[in-house]
Design a protein around this motif. Structure first.
Motif: not given
Length: 84
Positions: A12-23
C-alpha cells in the motif's frame, strides 16, 4: 469488548506499511497482520483477503453471529417486508 483485528497490505503506497504499523500499535495497541497487495487488496488479492476474513470469523468461536439473515443469504428472510 468488540474483537478487533487489523489487516494491512504490504504494498500500500497510500497508507505505507510502516506508518500504519506504528499507528496500529500506538493507537490501538494491536499487532497488525500483513498480507500481499496494495491499497485495494479486494481487487488484487480477493481470495487471500476472503480466506483471512473467514479465518478471523472462525477464530471468534461458535457463538459468533454469521451476519446472515433468516434466509441464509444476508436477506431478511421469506415473507419479510422489504422497502417502505
Amino acid at each position: 469488548m468488540v474483537p478487533t483485528r487489523v489487516l494491512l497490505s504490504h504494498g500500500d503506497r497510500f497508507l505505507p506499511l510502516e506508518f500504519m504499523r506504528h499507528v496500529t500499535r500506538d493507537r490501538l495497541h494491536l499487532e497488525p497482520d500483513v498480507m500481499s497487495g496494495d491499497h485495494c487488496p479486494m481487487l488484487g488479492h480477493p481470495v487471500e483477503l476472503a480466506d483471512r476474513l473467514v479465518a478471523y470469523h472462525r477464530s471468534l468461536g461458535p457463538a459468533a453471529p454469521s451476519g446472515r439473515g433468516q434466509d441464509g443469504h444476508g436477506g431478511a428472510g421469506r415473507g419479510a417486508r422489504r422497502g417502505p
